[in-house]
Design an enzyme around this catalytic site. Structure first.
Site, mmCIF file in Angstrom:
data_model
loop_
_atom_site.group_PDB
_atom_site.id
_atom_site.type_symbol
_atom_site.label_atom_id
_atom_site.label_comp_id
_atom_site.label_asym_id
_atom_site.label_seq_id
_atom_site.Cartn_x
_atom_site.Cartn_y
_atom_site.Cartn_z
ATOM 1 N NE ARG A 146 -8.475 2.485 8.191
ATOM 2 C CZ ARG A 146 -7.830 1.641 7.384
ATOM 3 N NH1 ARG A 146 -8.127 1.634 6.074
ATOM 4 N NH2 ARG A 146 -6.914 0.818 7.843
ATOM 5 C CG HIS A 243 -12.706 2.469 13.586
ATOM 6 N ND1 HIS A 243 -12.349 2.919 12.322
ATOM 7 C CD2 HIS A 243 -11.687 1.675 13.976
ATOM 8 C CE1 HIS A 243 -11.181 2.425 11.985
ATOM 9 N NE2 HIS A 243 -10.753 1.648 12.968
ATOM 10 N NE ARG A 246 -10.815 -0.644 9.784
ATOM 11 C CZ ARG A 246 -10.279 -1.075 8.651
ATOM 12 N NH1 ARG A 246 -11.042 -1.212 7.578
ATOM 13 N NH2 ARG A 246 -8.985 -1.373 8.568
ATOM 14 C CG HIS A 269 -5.346 -4.415 9.581
ATOM 15 N ND1 HIS A 269 -6.026 -5.211 10.485
ATOM 16 C CD2 HIS A 269 -5.878 -3.171 9.710
ATOM 17 C CE1 HIS A 269 -6.920 -4.479 11.116
ATOM 18 N NE2 HIS A 269 -6.855 -3.244 10.665
ATOM 19 C CE1 TYR A 278 -11.811 -5.932 15.134
ATOM 20 C CE2 TYR A 278 -9.812 -6.071 13.807
ATOM 21 C CZ TYR A 278 -10.869 -5.343 14.309
ATOM 22 O OH TYR A 278 -10.987 -4.017 13.997
#
Length: 299
Positions: A146, A243, A246, A269, A278
């Site tokens: 991040r 982001h 990412r 996560h 994803y």
């Protein structure tokens, strides 16, 4: 805020859950929105019920807030009332069965590999700032960090010889992420630039941060964000956000055969359900390729 429950809630998040300063500030802004709504109704936050919160969502929407932003506000509201329930300030949770914002099914936006290549090519390596910026972009795409994690990265967190870096993410959770050869290459080009900036400003024993300004000062989240947006426009990609790098990192890993659990660990996560979004991205991509390329897809 009644009984200063807002401050108590933020203290709880800071001490018990270890949330970052930026996240705490975001929670505080969301609570102020809720307090403004309750004040307008001459109500105490403790007395708000489900229908009041449904009306609150409508007020936010009428005020021009998009569904994604409203969803983030509701995360704060849900956590706030769970805290009140946990500490005995309320006996019921008004957020139970609260409608889910329409943005929930939206998929993360990511760049194609070709767009990533164009973005990475934008910094001018003939300049010191260009070398720093290329290193930042390479590290972000190589690791999925991040923007807040990148600007707080310290020298001791990066080991180019071994090819790993360590970072502290949300909830002060530490994780280790591999560095690819390309990121290591551009970091090695950047180190002399960093050393020169600190010596020129008389700060040779100063900052421990990896990425600094030409003045030898820490980079800000806003400065890094603006840099990425500017390069995105220069590359002809349009408006991009940190982001999206990412998202691209995670999507490209899955497209090339990485398993979901590994991507979860790399992203930091805590819940694999967060990473599963994803898989929807890559599945949609597969369908698109199939429809375009298979000779019998349209028959």
């Amino acid at each position: 805020m009644a009984r200063d429950l807002g401050k108590a809630f933020l203290d709880y998040l800071r001490v018990e859950r270890g949330l970052s300063v930026n996240t705490l500030e975001a929670y505080g802004r969301d609570l102020e929105k809720l307090k403004g709504f309750s004040d307008a109704r001459q109500r105490d936050l403790l007395t708000l019920e489900r229908q009041d919160l449904v009306d609150f969502i409508q007020v936010l929407r009428e005020g021009g807030l998009d569904w994604r932003s409203i969803g983030r506000v509701l995360v704060t509201v849900r956590n706030f009332y769970k805290y009140l329930l946990l500490d005995g300030f309320r006996k019921t949770d008004p957020t139970v069965h609260l409608p889910t914002p329409k943005w929930a099914s939206e998929l993360p936006h990511f760049l194609t590999v070709e767009e990533i290549d164009r973005l990475l090519a934008q910094p001018d390596l003939g300049t010191e700032v260009g070398k720093r910026d290329r290193a930042i972009l390479e590290v972000m795409y190589a690791t999925g960090l991040r923007v807040s994690e990148v600007v707080t990265l310290k020298l001791g967190d990066v080991n180019c010889e071994v090819g790993f870096l360590s970072c502290f993410g949300k909830g002060s959770k530490q994780r280790q992420v591999p560095l690819g050869k390309s990121a290591i290459q551009y970091l090695n080009q950047y180190w002399p630039v960093r050393t020169g900036a600190l010596k020129e400003k008389g700060k040779s024993s100063g900052s421990e941060l990896v990425f600094i300004t030409p003045q030898g000062k820490p980079m800000t989240r806003q400065g890094c964000w603006k840099m990425i947006v500017d390069y995105g426009n220069q590359a002809g990609i349009g408006h991009i956000t940190p982001h999206m790098l990412r998202h691209s990192f995670a999507t490209h890993l899955l497209e090339h055969g990485a398993d979901l659990r590994s991507v979860q660990v790399l992203l930091g996560h805590s819940d694999i359900a967060t990473t599963e979004v994803y898989t929807h991205v890559t599945n949609d991509r597969l369908k698109e390729v199939y429809q375009r390329c298979h000779p019998r897809a349209q028959s």
